[in-house]
Scaffold this motif. Structure first.
Motif, mmCIF file in Angstrom:
data_model
loop_
_atom_site.group_PDB
_atom_site.id
_atom_site.type_symbol
_atom_site.label_atom_id
_atom_site.label_comp_id
_atom_site.label_asym_id
_atom_site.label_seq_id
_atom_site.Cartn_x
_atom_site.Cartn_y
_atom_site.Cartn_z
ATOM 1 N N LYS A 1 -6.038 -7.851 -0.164
ATOM 2 C CA LYS A 1 -6.968 -8.785 0.471
ATOM 3 C C LYS A 1 -6.337 -10.173 0.608
ATOM 4 N N MET B 1 -6.231 -3.946 -4.801
ATOM 5 C CA MET B 1 -7.119 -4.334 -3.711
ATOM 6 C C MET B 1 -7.131 -5.847 -3.526
ATOM 7 N N GLN B 2 -7.106 -6.601 -4.615
ATOM 8 C CA GLN B 2 -7.094 -8.057 -4.496
ATOM 9 C C GLN B 2 -5.793 -8.546 -3.879
ATOM 10 N N ALA C 1 0.817 -1.218 0.000
ATOM 11 C CA ALA C 1 0.000 0.000 0.000
ATOM 12 C C ALA C 1 0.849 1.266 0.000
ATOM 13 N N SER D 1 -10.766 -3.431 6.158
ATOM 14 C CA SER D 1 -11.268 -3.020 4.857
ATOM 15 C C SER D 1 -10.097 -2.435 4.100
ATOM 16 N N CYS D 2 -10.183 -2.440 2.789
ATOM 17 C CA CYS D 2 -9.148 -1.798 1.979
ATOM 18 C C CYS D 2 -9.782 -1.236 0.722
ATOM 19 N N VAL D 3 -9.296 -0.076 0.319
ATOM 20 C CA VAL D 3 -9.724 0.565 -0.918
ATOM 21 C C VAL D 3 -8.489 1.179 -1.552
ATOM 22 N N ALA D 4 -8.364 1.041 -2.868
ATOM 23 C CA ALA D 4 -7.238 1.634 -3.579
ATOM 24 C C ALA D 4 -7.764 2.389 -4.802
ATOM 25 N N HIS E 1 -12.274 1.782 -8.651
ATOM 26 C CA HIS E 1 -11.071 1.619 -7.835
ATOM 27 C C HIS E 1 -9.986 0.818 -8.570
ATOM 28 N N ASN E 2 -8.890 0.592 -7.858
ATOM 29 C CA ASN E 2 -7.775 -0.209 -8.367
ATOM 30 C C ASN E 2 -7.983 -1.642 -7.887
ATOM 31 N N GLN E 3 -8.753 -2.380 -8.640
ATOM 32 C CA GLN E 3 -9.151 -3.720 -8.214
ATOM 33 C C GLN E 3 -7.970 -4.671 -8.107
ATOM 34 N N ALA F 1 -3.164 2.998 -1.077
ATOM 35 C CA ALA F 1 -4.425 2.390 -0.659
ATOM 36 C C ALA F 1 -4.766 2.766 0.769
#
Length: 256
Positions: A152, A148-149, A11, A127-130, A143-145, A120
């Motif tokens: 996760k 994020m994967q 991140a 939780s995480c979001v990018a 988002h930046n999937q 991120a």
């Protein structure tokens, strides 16, 4: 698991942290004889509730900030000398910042730590979001999937602790003694947490930004100095020896 995910570097560096120590206590909470006085309790939720969250952010950041600014208030408990709410802004040597809210006036008692990193957001509860930018600076929808994967998957691959809460703390110390290793948190770490809390009080009492570390010649280096300078929001007006035995709560860590 949050710290290990942050330490993975996926991140990027932590640039901004939000620490929420949000509790709720009724007016009668401070009727107990030792609560609500600087001399006997040492402070309000900044010391007695947020100490655990401040300990966590020190551990995650790996050290103390260099500057602290704060606002102290008592907005709901006029039978207490101490604050029932504080907001602290922290600045670190690398330019990153953090804010800590310490409260016993928040309905719902949601607890949490949010780390806004370069690439991120990471948070506990997890939780995480990018985001990734468009040419105009706005985020790409969805988002930046890919990142994020990865985050996760990194988090999910980390084993859960066998024990949590007080049981986990005791187990960690006993294991350190048995294996001659360092526990997660030492007495030195605890001292740093108390020093940061002291800086929050100093900044709030003096209504200015203060620097860390607190030098031995500083009045606030001792409890006597803090008591001398403490702001009394109210004077304690009621006192009971004890409450009837009732269930206590430990906050709400569920993801909302």
């Amino acid at each position: 698991k949050l710290k290990k995910t942050a330490d993975s570097g996926l991140a990027g560096k932590i640039r901004c942290a939000h620490v929420n120590s949000l509790w709720w206590r009724g007016h009668c909470y401070y009727d107990l004889w030792w609560r609500g006085t600087w001399e006997k309790e040492g402070g309000g939720p900044t010391l007695n509730h947020a100490v655990h969250h401040i300990d966590m952010i020190n551990w995650i950041q790996g050290g103390l900030p260099i500057e602290v600014t704060s606002v102290l208030a008592n907005v709901m408990h006029d039978n207490s000398e101490v604050e029932d709410l504080s907001f602290a802004a922290l600045r670190y040597a690398d330019g990153s910042v953090a804010e800590v809210t310490s409260s016993v006036v928040h309905h719902g008692e949601e607890q949490g730590i949010v780390l806004q990193c370069e690439k991120a957001k990471l948070a506990a509860p997890w939780s995480c979001v990018a985001e990734v930018t468009q040419a105009n600076g706005f985020p790409v929808p969805g988002h930046n999937q890919e990142l994020m994967q990865k985050l996760k998957d990194t988090y999910a691959a980390l084993p859960d602790l066998l024990y949590e809460g007080h049981t986990g703390e005791i187990e960690n110390v006993l294991t350190a003694l048995e294996t001659h290793t360092r526990p997660f948190i030492t007495g030195e770490d605890g001292r740093k947490t108390v020093e940061l809390i002291t800086a929050i009080y100093k900044a709030g009492f003096q209504k200015r930004t203060v620097t860390l570390p607190i030098a031995p010649e500083d009045e606030y280096y001792t409890m006597e100095g803090l008591l001398k300078n403490a702001v009394h929001f109210y004077e304690k007006s009621a006192s009971v020896e004890n409450f009837a035995s009732e269930e206590i709560s430990v906050g709400n860590y569920d993801q909302k």
